[in-house]
Design an enzyme around this catalytic site. Structure first.
Site, PDB file in Angstrom:
ATOM      1  N   TYR A  84      54.561  41.556  29.397  1.00 43.97           N
ATOM      2  CA  TYR A  84      54.071  42.652  29.936  1.00 43.97           C
ATOM      3  C   TYR A  84      53.392  41.979  31.351  1.00 43.97           C
ATOM      4  CZ  TYR A  84      52.411  47.006  31.910  1.00 43.97           C
ATOM      5  OH  TYR A  84      52.348  48.195  32.404  1.00 43.97           O
TER       6      TYR A  84
ATOM      7  N   ASP B 292      50.510  34.696  33.851  1.00 42.84           N
ATOM      8  CA  ASP B 292      49.846  35.945  33.830  1.00 42.84           C
ATOM      9  C   ASP B 292      48.649  35.996  32.750  1.00 42.84           C
ATOM     10  OD1 ASP B 292      49.058  38.470  33.571  1.00 42.84           O
ATOM     11  OD2 ASP B 292      50.938  39.530  33.726  1.00 42.84           O
TER      12      ASP B 292
ATOM     13  N   LYS C  84      41.431  42.665  34.017  1.00 45.56           N
ATOM     14  CA  LYS C  84      40.612  43.124  33.017  1.00 45.56           C
ATOM     15  C   LYS C  84      39.170  42.475  32.898  1.00 45.56           C
ATOM     16  CE  LYS C  84      44.756  43.980  30.216  1.00 45.56           C
ATOM     17  NZ  LYS C  84      45.012  45.212  29.868  1.00 45.56           N
TER      18      LYS C  84
END
Ligand code: PMP
Length: 438
Positions: free
Chosen positions: A151, A246, A274
């Site tokens: 994702y 990523d 994050k």
């Protein structure tokens, strides 16, 4: 008494959910939060401290979601709270440069040598979207290769066969994405060297970038096979394509240098999010200087943001990175390893087939026998059994992700007492699952 208290908490969460659905689409600001994959009303959180969430009714939960991995020191860590308060008192946003963004960028560059230049954005979605744009601008090519079950946020080119909430919603691809936006996306199975070699053989000269979660955390946690990422590196080098890691989840979570430090492979570009924002909305993308210098104001690739490098988020990020000492990583590793062992022990005791994977402070599990090396394997787990396990845990005060294809996260606040509580609950919860299977 406890049962009654829980029932009333449940009904009040239900009432708030009903009210939320009157104004927020599906009652939430992000789909997986709605509990649609596990059933029941989501818990509306009133506050959080350390390893624990407290919902509107005072129900407390030991949190293994941690804002989907963003919180690594524990909720409301005093150093982060103080840094944010101090920054807020000096103004919440200026839309002008600050020293704090320079300091955070310097800290990141020190930890990840591949990141020679970077830019801050507000979400992982923006980081991946912008990394792809600059890769396309640099190479003058359009095609991007990604992997099923990874994702990369919800930008148009990545919404095909993606993991996380896209998979939980049962969407092979999102509506509203024009055919043109995903025409240049090739989706391949993770860990499949033959598939990526074939893709490069067929169209190597049109591939701008390969984007990958080096340790995927959006189909549960799946570890890369030995040599797989190295092969991606080689193929990109042979064909003049860029390799994008990523690391929105893995950055600062599997270790100070992210997955790239852990696995000793240097990407051309890296996406962070994050942890790097210390639980505030911040993310970043960066990499080789000659690539990043294609961005405005130096180059022709446009990218910008009103709140980019927000001083509150920079302060939270800096405070977080400062606290992530080698000793802190040892404690995180110990907590994650204890969680993984607890899951395995409970599954064996209950006779439930289980495969776990751990990288640093994140743990994944699939309700099936292994190996689990790609999205097809992950989806073949007992996804229907997950809601039952989830609710058995929730009822015992343990908050796991409300969707089976996610990772579990630990923080520095997940010390001995918290983990002992988790161990007991996991044994009981797996026992209920075992009874169902038999
Ligand atoms: N990349 C990865 C690997 C992610 O896990 C996520 C979100 N979980 C994103 C990108 C998107 O980040 P955000 O939700 O901040 O847009």
């Amino acid at each position: 008494m406890r049962v009654e208290a829980r029932a009333s908490a449940q009904s009040r969460n239900e009432a708030l959910f009903a009210r939320a659905k009157g104004v927020l689409v599906g009652g939430v600001s992000s789909p997986v939060r709605s509990f649609s994959a596990v059933g029941g009303p989501p818990r509306f959180i009133r506050n959080a401290s350390g390893a624990e969430l407290t919902d509107k009714e005072g129900g407390t939960y030991l949190d293994f979601v941690l804002s989907w991995g963003a919180v690594i020191l524990g909720h409301a860590h005093p150093a982060v709270v103080a840094a944010v308060q101090d920054a807020a008192a000096r103004g919440t946003t200026y839309g002008a440069p600050t020293e704090s963004e320079v300091a955070l960028a310097e800290a990141i560059r020190k930890d990840m040598h591949s990141v020679e230049r970077l830019r801050f954005v507000n979400s992982g979605t923006e980081a991946a979207m912008s990394a792809l744009r600059v890769a396309r601008g640099f190479t003058g090519r359009d095609r991007v290769i990604m992997f099923e079950g990874c994702y990369h946020g919800h930008a148009d080119p990545f919404l095909t066969k993606a993991g996380s909430g896209v998979a939980a919603a049962g969407l092979p691809k999102s509506a509203g994405v024009p055919a043109g936006a995903s025409r240049d996306t090739t989706v391949l199975p993770f860990n499949d060297e033959a598939a990526i070699e074939a893709a490069f053989r067929q169209a190597g000269e049109s591939i701008a970038a390969v984007i990958v979660e080096p340790i995927p955390a959006n189909m549960g946690v799946v570890l890369p096979r030995r040599g797989f990422l190295q092969r991606l590196r080689e193929l990109c080098d042979e064909h003049g394509s860029l390799l994008i890691f990523d690391e929105v989840v893995t950055g600062y979570r599997v270790g100070r240098g992210g997955a790239q430090g852990h696995l000793k492979i240097q990407p051309d570009l890296t996406c962070l999010g994050k942890v790097v924002g210390g639980g505030l909305p911040a993310a970043a993308f960066g990499g080789r200087r000659e690539v990043m210098d294609k961005l405005a104001p130096l180059g022709p690739v446009y990218q910008a943001g009103t709140l980019a490098g927000n001083p509150l988020a920079m302060a939270a990020g800096l405070a977080t990175l400062r606290a992530l000492t080698p000793a802190a990583y040892e404690r995180l590793d110990a907590a994650a390893s204890r969680l993984e062992n607890a899951l395995n022990g409970a599954a064996v005791a209950a006779g439930v087939p289980l495969t776990t994977a751990r990288a640093g402070a994140m743990v994944g599990f699939h309700l099936r026998r292994g190996p689990v090396s790609n999205f097809a394997d992950a989806r073949a787990a007992d996804l229907d059994g997950y809601p039952r396990l989830f609710h058995a845990l929730l009822g015992r005060g343990i908050y796991f992700p409300p969707s089976p294809l996610e990772a579990l996260f630990v923080s520095l606040a997940h010390g001995g007492p918290a983990m002992a509580k988790a161990e007991r609950a996991v044994v009981d919860a797996f026992a209920t699952l075992g009874r169902r299977v038999q």
